[in-house]
Scaffold this motif. Structure first.
Motif, PDB file in Angstrom:
ATOM      1  N   PRO A  25      -2.985   0.425 -14.598  1.00  0.00           N
ATOM      2  CA  PRO A  25      -2.527   0.056 -13.254  1.00  0.00           C
ATOM      3  C   PRO A  25      -3.674  -0.180 -12.283  1.00  0.00           C
ATOM      4  N   LEU A  26      -4.695   0.685 -12.296  1.00  0.00           N
ATOM      5  CA  LEU A  26      -5.770   0.527 -11.321  1.00  0.00           C
ATOM      6  C   LEU A  26      -6.635  -0.692 -11.602  1.00  0.00           C
ATOM      7  N   SER A  27      -6.845  -1.016 -12.871  1.00  0.00           N
ATOM      8  CA  SER A  27      -7.575  -2.236 -13.193  1.00  0.00           C
ATOM      9  C   SER A  27      -6.856  -3.456 -12.616  1.00  0.00           C
ATOM     10  N   GLU A  28      -5.525  -3.451 -12.698  1.00  0.00           N
ATOM     11  CA  GLU A  28      -4.750  -4.548 -12.111  1.00  0.00           C
ATOM     12  C   GLU A  28      -4.861  -4.556 -10.590  1.00  0.00           C
ATOM     13  N   ALA A  29      -4.776  -3.379  -9.985  1.00  0.00           N
ATOM     14  CA  ALA A  29      -4.864  -3.309  -8.528  1.00  0.00           C
ATOM     15  C   ALA A  29      -6.200  -3.839  -8.029  1.00  0.00           C
ATOM     16  N   VAL A  30      -7.283  -3.414  -8.659  1.00  0.00           N
ATOM     17  CA  VAL A  30      -8.611  -3.847  -8.237  1.00  0.00           C
ATOM     18  C   VAL A  30      -8.773  -5.351  -8.431  1.00  0.00           C
ATOM     19  N   ALA A  31      -8.329  -5.869  -9.573  1.00  0.00           N
ATOM     20  CA  ALA A  31      -8.429  -7.315  -9.805  1.00  0.00           C
ATOM     21  C   ALA A  31      -7.588  -8.097  -8.810  1.00  0.00           C
ATOM     22  N   SER A  32      -6.447  -7.544  -8.401  1.00  0.00           N
ATOM     23  CA  SER A  32      -5.571  -8.263  -7.478  1.00  0.00           C
ATOM     24  C   SER A  32      -6.190  -8.422  -6.095  1.00  0.00           C
ATOM     25  N   LEU A  33      -7.104  -7.529  -5.715  1.00  0.00           N
ATOM     26  CA  LEU A  33      -7.799  -7.666  -4.436  1.00  0.00           C
ATOM     27  C   LEU A  33      -8.559  -8.990  -4.374  1.00  0.00           C
ATOM     28  N   ARG A  34      -9.161  -9.377  -5.472  1.00  0.00           N
ATOM     29  CA  ARG A  34      -9.868 -10.655  -5.521  1.00  0.00           C
ATOM     30  C   ARG A  34      -8.895 -11.822  -5.453  1.00  0.00           C
ATOM     31  N   THR A  35      -7.747 -11.663  -6.107  1.00  0.00           N
ATOM     32  CA  THR A  35      -6.730 -12.710  -6.075  1.00  0.00           C
ATOM     33  C   THR A  35      -6.287 -12.987  -4.646  1.00  0.00           C
ATOM     34  N   LEU A  36      -6.090 -11.935  -3.859  1.00  0.00           N
ATOM     35  CA  LEU A  36      -5.668 -12.106  -2.467  1.00  0.00           C
ATOM     36  C   LEU A  36      -6.695 -12.862  -1.647  1.00  0.00           C
ATOM     37  N   ARG A  37      -7.981 -12.627  -1.924  1.00  0.00           N
ATOM     38  CA  ARG A  37      -9.026 -13.240  -1.104  1.00  0.00           C
ATOM     39  C   ARG A  37      -9.466 -14.603  -1.608  1.00  0.00           C
ATOM     40  N   PRO A  54       2.176 -10.012   4.021  1.00  0.00           N
ATOM     41  CA  PRO A  54       2.765  -9.361   5.203  1.00  0.00           C
ATOM     42  C   PRO A  54       2.826  -7.841   5.078  1.00  0.00           C
ATOM     43  N   ARG A  55       2.929  -7.314   3.867  1.00  0.00           N
ATOM     44  CA  ARG A  55       3.020  -5.867   3.671  1.00  0.00           C
ATOM     45  C   ARG A  55       1.709  -5.153   3.978  1.00  0.00           C
ATOM     46  N   LEU A  56       0.597  -5.894   3.893  1.00  0.00           N
ATOM     47  CA  LEU A  56      -0.716  -5.271   4.035  1.00  0.00           C
ATOM     48  C   LEU A  56      -1.180  -5.165   5.473  1.00  0.00           C
ATOM     49  N   ALA A  57      -0.442  -5.752   6.399  1.00  0.00           N
ATOM     50  CA  ALA A  57      -0.849  -5.700   7.801  1.00  0.00           C
ATOM     51  C   ALA A  57      -0.963  -4.244   8.253  1.00  0.00           C
ATOM     52  N   GLY A  58      -2.098  -3.924   8.840  1.00  0.00           N
ATOM     53  CA  GLY A  58      -2.295  -2.568   9.353  1.00  0.00           C
ATOM     54  C   GLY A  58      -3.000  -1.625   8.407  1.00  0.00           C
ATOM     55  N   LEU A  59      -3.134  -1.991   7.135  1.00  0.00           N
ATOM     56  CA  LEU A  59      -3.852  -1.123   6.192  1.00  0.00           C
ATOM     57  C   LEU A  59      -5.359  -1.286   6.367  1.00  0.00           C
ATOM     58  N   ASP A  60      -6.082  -0.186   6.343  1.00  0.00           N
ATOM     59  CA  ASP A  60      -7.541  -0.226   6.422  1.00  0.00           C
ATOM     60  C   ASP A  60      -8.092  -0.233   4.995  1.00  0.00           C
ATOM     61  N   LEU A  61      -8.526  -1.400   4.540  1.00  0.00           N
ATOM     62  CA  LEU A  61      -9.037  -1.552   3.180  1.00  0.00           C
ATOM     63  C   LEU A  61     -10.487  -2.027   3.197  1.00  0.00           C
ATOM     64  N   ARG A  62     -11.200  -1.748   4.282  1.00  0.00           N
ATOM     65  CA  ARG A  62     -12.553  -2.303   4.416  1.00  0.00           C
ATOM     66  C   ARG A  62     -13.494  -1.797   3.321  1.00  0.00           C
ATOM     67  N   LEU A  63     -13.464  -0.503   3.029  1.00  0.00           N
ATOM     68  CA  LEU A  63     -14.350   0.014   1.988  1.00  0.00           C
ATOM     69  C   LEU A  63     -13.952  -0.536   0.633  1.00  0.00           C
ATOM     70  N   LEU A  64     -12.682  -0.531   0.334  1.00  0.00           N
ATOM     71  CA  LEU A  64     -12.214  -1.018  -0.962  1.00  0.00           C
ATOM     72  C   LEU A  64     -12.624  -2.470  -1.180  1.00  0.00           C
ATOM     73  N   CYS A  65     -12.459  -3.300  -0.154  1.00  0.00           N
ATOM     74  CA  CYS A  65     -12.831  -4.708  -0.288  1.00  0.00           C
ATOM     75  C   CYS A  65     -14.339  -4.879  -0.420  1.00  0.00           C
ATOM     76  N   ALA A  66     -15.112  -4.017   0.244  1.00  0.00           N
ATOM     77  CA  ALA A  66     -16.567  -4.101   0.129  1.00  0.00           C
ATOM     78  C   ALA A  66     -17.039  -3.718  -1.264  1.00  0.00           C
ATOM     79  N   LEU A  67     -16.348  -2.762  -1.902  1.00  0.00           N
ATOM     80  CA  LEU A  67     -16.719  -2.337  -3.248  1.00  0.00           C
ATOM     81  C   LEU A  67     -16.203  -3.286  -4.321  1.00  0.00           C
ATOM     82  N   VAL A  68     -15.288  -4.186  -3.938  1.00  0.00           N
ATOM     83  CA  VAL A  68     -14.720  -5.167  -4.876  1.00  0.00           C
ATOM     84  C   VAL A  68     -14.933  -6.554  -4.292  1.00  0.00           C
TER      85      VAL A  68
END
Length: 325
Positions: A25-37, A54-68
């Motif tokens: 599951p986490l491998s998919e989640a991390v890969a999906s971050l790139r798909t979104l961008r 639309p579901r992601l509005a308001g989530l703070d994902l700055r560190l996660l996106c920087a690491l991926v």
């Protein structure tokens, strides 16, 4: 670093004995971050992207996106190799939270854009950074992946069963050479084209985990030392995850066994569970189950249990009725 490099793994008999399939599951989640961008490169996933943004509005994902980042390298501690065949996102998140801060810091320092403020804060206090990354990943999973996991998991279960049978029937060489154009096997050596790094040498008896993926499409990726070696490849049939399949049937087959049972039989191009077929054909699982019972009693499908799941596939007679030699 050249545009394409190769990671090479020399297998011994001990490594082949420890070869296994799993999905993460986490491998998919991390890969999906790139798909979104980078949706232009992943047009196949546009239905998911439109639903999730639309579901992601308001989530703070700055560190996660920087690491991926979008480059070839990410912080590997975010994608620990799956420990067993049955995926458990909570157990994987616990592994992320327990990652060695020093190793996590070394990996974070190697990502492109390591001078960005979120990564600098991570490097200043790696232990706190690991905890924050795990927390962001939990929020992201719950919001963006968990609602869609059943349909993704269904594809993976079917793929793992098919590949395990192929490995048993045809051997490792035939199975590896059928996974993806980036992957080749010759005389005990596995070679994987990669943009991230070079590697050449033995596995030293550690074996390898083979992980099908939806969001890594169309690429492959590898992980090795200091982790359990892992090869991630795109699962065939990725497009069916987001769209319902139109299953054509012949009039003769429909007249013989009924239109609905004919659609189910034709849809069984490979082993599938009741839930997989229900999503594929836009039908209720209960109705699919009733028709599969009749098809099984008629000798047109066979069933096999894998853990808690029951997989159905056509019998030789079922293949013949569908025009498959």
């Amino acid at each position: 670093m050249p545009k394409s490099s190769y990671a090479e793994f020399d297998f011994t008999s001990a490594d082949l004995a420890r070869l296994r399939f799993a999905f993460s599951p986490l491998s998919e989640a991390v890969a999906s971050l790139r798909t979104l961008r980078d949706p232009g490169r992943h047009a196949l996933h546009l239905p998911w992207i439109r639903a999730v943004r639309p579901r992601l509005a308001g989530l703070d994902l700055r560190l996660l996106c920087a690491l991926v980042p979008l480059g070839p390298y990410i912080a590997d501690f975010l994608t620990p190799p799956p420990a067993g065949p049955l995926p458990d996102v909570t157990a994987e998140l616990e592994l992320v939270a327990a990652a060695d801060p020093d190793e996590a810091a070394r990996e974070a320092a190697r990502v492109p854009g390591a001078d960005a403020p979120p990564v600098r804060e991570f490097l200043a206090d790696p232990a706190a950074g690991v905890a924050r990354a795990a927390a962001e990943l939990r929020l992201y999973w719950d919001t963006a992946l968990d609602p869609f996991w059943p349909q993704i998991r269904g594809l993976f279960e079917s793929e793992v069963l098919r590949r395990a049978r192929q490995l048993t029937r045809d051997g490792a060489g035939a199975m590896f050479n059928d996974l993806h154009p980036n992957i080749t096997w010759h005389d005990g050596r596995l070679r994987v084209r990669t943009r991230a790094w070079r590697r050449s040498g033995p596995l030293d008896g550690d074996g390898m985990i083979l992980v099908p993926s939806v969001f890594h499409w169309p690429d492959t990726t590898v992980m090795a030392e200091p982790y359990q070696p892992m090869l991630v490849y795109p699962a065939p049939g990725v497009a069916t995850v987001w769209s319902h399949e139109t299953v054509p049937t012949t009039d003769a087959l429909s007249a013989l066994i009924g239109r609905t049972r004919a659609r189910i039989l034709v849809a069984l191009t490979e082993a599938a569970t009741t839930s997989i077929l229900a999503r594929r054909l836009s039908m209720a699982p209960g109705a699919i189950s009733q028709h599969l019972k009749v098809l099984h009693e008629s000798g047109l499908v066979i069933r096999n249990r894998s853990g808690r799941e029951v997989f159905y596939e056509r019998s030789p007679v079922g293949h013949t009725l569908c025009g498959v030699p």
